[in-house]
Scaffold this active site. Structure first.
Site, PDB file in Angstrom:
ATOM      1  N   ASP A 247      31.594  51.410  33.038  1.00 28.18           N
ATOM      2  CA  ASP A 247      32.545  50.297  33.124  1.00 28.18           C
ATOM      3  C   ASP A 247      33.657  50.437  32.109  1.00 28.18           C
ATOM      4  O   ASP A 247      33.422  50.336  30.907  1.00 28.18           O
ATOM      5  CB  ASP A 247      31.781  48.988  32.872  1.00 28.18           C
ATOM      6  CG  ASP A 247      32.650  47.791  33.162  1.00 28.18           C
ATOM      7  OD1 ASP A 247      33.339  47.806  34.200  1.00 28.18           O
ATOM      8  OD2 ASP A 247      32.650  46.856  32.347  1.00 28.18           O
ATOM      9  N   GLY A 297      38.409  45.439  40.732  1.00 30.84           N
ATOM     10  CA  GLY A 297      39.016  44.270  40.111  1.00 30.84           C
ATOM     11  C   GLY A 297      39.798  44.657  38.877  1.00 30.84           C
ATOM     12  O   GLY A 297      39.193  45.035  37.872  1.00 30.84           O
ATOM     13  N   CYS A 304      40.434  37.199  31.884  1.00 29.86           N
ATOM     14  CA  CYS A 304      41.280  38.403  31.775  1.00 29.86           C
ATOM     15  C   CYS A 304      42.736  38.035  31.520  1.00 29.86           C
ATOM     16  O   CYS A 304      43.264  37.108  32.137  1.00 29.86           O
ATOM     17  CB  CYS A 304      41.276  39.183  33.079  1.00 29.86           C
ATOM     18  SG  CYS A 304      39.671  39.699  33.602  1.00 29.86           S
ATOM     19  N   GLY A 386      35.721  37.447  26.994  1.00 31.52           N
ATOM     20  CA  GLY A 386      36.216  38.666  27.630  1.00 31.52           C
ATOM     21  C   GLY A 386      35.775  39.886  26.828  1.00 31.52           C
ATOM     22  O   GLY A 386      35.768  39.855  25.593  1.00 31.52           O
ATOM     23  N   ALA A 388      37.321  42.548  26.464  1.00 31.65           N
ATOM     24  CA  ALA A 388      38.456  43.128  25.733  1.00 31.65           C
ATOM     25  C   ALA A 388      39.164  42.056  24.909  1.00 31.65           C
ATOM     26  O   ALA A 388      40.358  42.150  24.642  1.00 31.65           O
ATOM     27  CB  ALA A 388      39.424  43.774  26.723  1.00 31.65           C
ATOM     28  N   GLU A 412      42.967  42.226  25.857  1.00 34.09           N
ATOM     29  CA  GLU A 412      43.269  42.027  27.279  1.00 34.09           C
ATOM     30  C   GLU A 412      42.311  40.984  27.872  1.00 34.09           C
ATOM     31  O   GLU A 412      42.066  40.961  29.079  1.00 34.09           O
ATOM     32  CB  GLU A 412      43.175  43.350  28.051  1.00 34.09           C
ATOM     33  CG  GLU A 412      44.322  44.279  27.727  1.00 34.09           C
ATOM     34  CD  GLU A 412      44.365  45.536  28.591  1.00 34.09           C
ATOM     35  OE1 GLU A 412      43.872  45.512  29.729  1.00 34.09           O
ATOM     36  OE2 GLU A 412      44.899  46.545  28.092  1.00 34.09           O
ATOM     37  N   SER A 467      42.948  22.166  51.641  1.00 35.98           N
ATOM     38  CA  SER A 467      41.595  22.736  51.526  1.00 35.98           C
ATOM     39  C   SER A 467      40.774  22.066  50.441  1.00 35.98           C
ATOM     40  O   SER A 467      39.547  22.048  50.506  1.00 35.98           O
ATOM     41  CB  SER A 467      41.673  24.240  51.211  1.00 35.98           C
ATOM     42  OG  SER A 467      42.320  24.927  52.231  1.00 35.98           O
TER      43      SER A 467
HETATM   44  P1  XMP Z   1      34.816  36.241  36.176  1.00 35.69           P
HETATM   45  O1  XMP Z   1      36.052  35.711  36.869  1.00 35.69           O
HETATM   46  O2  XMP Z   1      33.610  36.164  37.060  1.00 35.69           O
HETATM   47  O3  XMP Z   1      35.119  37.782  35.936  1.00 35.69           O
HETATM   48  O4  XMP Z   1      34.604  35.612  34.850  1.00 35.69           O
HETATM   49  C1  XMP Z   1      34.208  38.636  35.303  1.00 35.69           C
HETATM   50  C2  XMP Z   1      34.815  40.011  35.186  1.00 35.69           C
HETATM   51  O5  XMP Z   1      35.963  40.007  34.333  1.00 35.69           O
HETATM   52  C3  XMP Z   1      36.148  41.312  33.805  1.00 35.69           C
HETATM   53  N1  XMP Z   1      36.359  41.207  32.359  1.00 35.69           N
HETATM   54  C4  XMP Z   1      37.554  41.397  31.767  1.00 35.69           C
HETATM   55  N2  XMP Z   1      38.752  41.732  32.263  1.00 35.69           N
HETATM   56  N3  XMP Z   1      39.685  41.593  30.100  1.00 35.69           N
HETATM   57  C5  XMP Z   1      39.838  41.844  31.439  1.00 35.69           C
HETATM   58  O6  XMP Z   1      40.943  42.160  31.884  1.00 35.69           O
HETATM   59  C6  XMP Z   1      38.508  41.253  29.521  1.00 35.69           C
HETATM   60  O7  XMP Z   1      38.410  41.015  28.324  1.00 35.69           O
HETATM   61  C7  XMP Z   1      37.379  41.154  30.393  1.00 35.69           C
HETATM   62  N4  XMP Z   1      36.070  40.850  30.179  1.00 35.69           N
HETATM   63  C8  XMP Z   1      35.480  40.882  31.408  1.00 35.69           C
HETATM   64  C9  XMP Z   1      34.917  42.116  34.106  1.00 35.69           C
HETATM   65  O8  XMP Z   1      35.226  42.986  35.178  1.00 35.69           O
HETATM   66  C10 XMP Z   1      33.931  41.031  34.505  1.00 35.69           C
HETATM   67  O9  XMP Z   1      32.888  41.500  35.330  1.00 35.69           O
END
Ligand code: XMP
Length: 476
Positions: A247, A297, A304, A386, A388, A412, A467
């Protein structure tokens, strides 16, 4: 400049069609996680340190999905997390804990407390069964110098099974004899296994659980593409991880392709999921490199900020659809990762070609996610962080895993609070219920049919407003 158009979940709806399903239970949610591995519901929990530790992985595998353990810890911690999931449930414990009969009761008590179980088989040094120390034996046992042999239930009073004992046999024996542990022995009385009533109960309580060939819950683990990733991969696979997720934020890269090659050598036979990607070309390159599933994604996740910071990304419905078209020609399953807010989004993601969805923040607020519950006024919260984000970099630096100066970190992702939502099973129940309903609206008996049957329409902001709940004040 010709600029193509890209869409995400909220830009579309699925056109309902005539249905032959007479109830939601006609919809089968079994799906492909990787080329080799099926799971019973299409839900995967994100490898974020605020989402998936061993508690979440145990809960998700029991419910029919799978958890991907995060990698923001030491290799030793990571290995322990895998082992915790693998030990959580067994039909047959092949190498049960034992104690010798001349040990003291005090040391036996210490031993069971240490390993966190309620009873022990008593065995000779050559593993012959001599008795059991049950919960009850311990309850009334004096301490001091009393020996195990003085308080154990001896072999002649034990009900035992053998290598032919089936699940149904064991269930009947537990019901008839009101016992908690059934040792399995061979013709020479050598211990060959143990079945416990607690494990039997779990099998009955969680009929959708995803189990490996030894009857243990399945679990995934994440690795990166730098530093100790090969060592980490080998260690977690040796501990029992069923699948690896390679990942990184930009998975369409030489680094990723080299990592896939290295891991195919280091852990041959372990399914490799790679991501994250968002285009058809990325799908082709990673499929050619030999991955077993793709994770899609770039920037849709709730925490993110990749798209804001880098200007790069792809609205998620288009990303999933573009990747899935290519992945299908290779027979490689697709995980739609990030941006799932509702069960309707899961139906749309699968309709666009995904086989499973990965969910992060929606699960960060549950009892099983790592981290503490915080209270403000009468409201409870947990953290969604997050991978990142600045705080994640700070945590890594404190553990000596991040060399970069903090002022040089360009985050990020963000750290945020999410409402506490109780146990994950309740959320999964709603998500799977919504998915099954969506399958009924699209006349899909299976996930494969849902992928085939969906026709999307684009909607306007007026359609989008229509919706949601509107012109009322919802009470719940
Ligand atoms: P959700 O929307 O379910 O998304 O909270 C989870 C996914 O977000 C990604 N992810 C990140 N993407 N910066 C990003 O751009 C980050 O700091 C980060 N942390 C997680 C990752 O793919 C996760 O499964």
């Amino acid at each position: 400049m010709q600029i193509p158009f890209a869409l995400t979940y909220d830009d579309v709806l699925i056109v309902p069609r005539r249905s032959t399903l007479s109830s939601r239970s006609d919809a089968q949610t079994k799906t492909r996680l990787t080329r080799q591995l099926d799971i019973n519901i299409p839900i995967v929990t994100a490898n974020m340190d605020s989402v998936t530790g061993s508690d979440m992985a145990i809960a998700m595998a029991r419910l029919g999905g799978i958890g991907i353990l995060h990698r923001f810890n030491t290799i030793e911690e990571n290995v322990e997390e895998v082992k915790r999931v693998k030990r959580a449930q067994n039909f047959i414990i092949e190498d049960p804990y034992t104690i010798e009969q001349d040990q003291t009761v005090a040391s036996a008590k210490e031993y069971v407390a240490d390993i966190g179980i309620t009873g022990l088989l008593v065995a000779s040094p050559d593993k012959k069964l001599l008795g059991i120390l049950s919960r009850r034996d311990f309850l009334y046992a004096p301490n001091g110098d009393t020996r195990v042999s003085q308080i154990m239930t001896p072999r002649e009073k034990l009900v035992v099974g053998n290598k032919e004992t089936t699940f149904e046999d064991a269930r009947a024996i537990f019901a008839r004899h009101k016992i908690e542990k059934l040792p399995l022995v061979d013709e020479e009385n050598t211990i060959i296994g143990l079945i416990t009533s607690d494990d039997m109960k779990l099998s009955v309580d969680f009929p959708d659980a995803n189990l490996d060939t030894d009857g243990r819950l399945i679990v995934g683990a994440a690795v990166g593409v730098h530093g100790d990733f090969v060592e980490r991969a080998k260690a977690v696979v040796t501990a029992g991880a069923d699948v690896l997720v390679i990942d990184i934020a930009h998975g369409h890269s030489d680094l990723m392709i080299n990592a896939i090659a290295a891991l195919k050598q280091a852990v041959p036979g372990t399914p490799l999921i790679a991501g994250n990607i968002a285009t058809a070309q990325a799908a082709k390159d990673l499929c050619d490199a030999g991955v077993d599933a793709l994770k899609v994604g770039v920037g849709p996740g709730s925490i993110c900020i990749t798209r804001l910071v880098t200007g790069c990304g792809m609205p998620q419905l288009t990303a999933v659809s573009e990747v899935a078209k290519v992945a299908k020609t290779y027979g490689v399953p697709v995980i739609a990762d990030g941006g799932i807010k509702t069960s309707g989004d899961i139906v749309k993601a699968i309709g666009a070609g995904a086989d499973t969805v990965m969910i992060g923040s929606m699960f960060a607020g549950t009892a099983e996610s790592p981290g503490v519950v915080m209270t403000k006024g009468d409201k409870k919260f947990k953290i969604s962080r997050g991978s990142a984000s600045f705080t994640q970099a700070q945590k890594r630096q404190q553990k000596g895993q991040e060399q970069k100066e903090l002022s040089h970190v360009v985050p990020e992702g963000v750290e945020s609070i999410v409402p506490y939502k109780g146990v994950v099973a309740d959320i999964v129940y709603q998500l799977v219920g919504g998915l099954r309903s969506g399958m009924s609206y699209t006349n899909a008996h299976t996930i494969a049919e849902l992928q085939e049957n969906v026709t999307f329409v684009r909607i306007t902001s007026a359609g989008s407003r229509e919706s949601g709940v509107h012109d009322v004040n919802p009470i719940t």
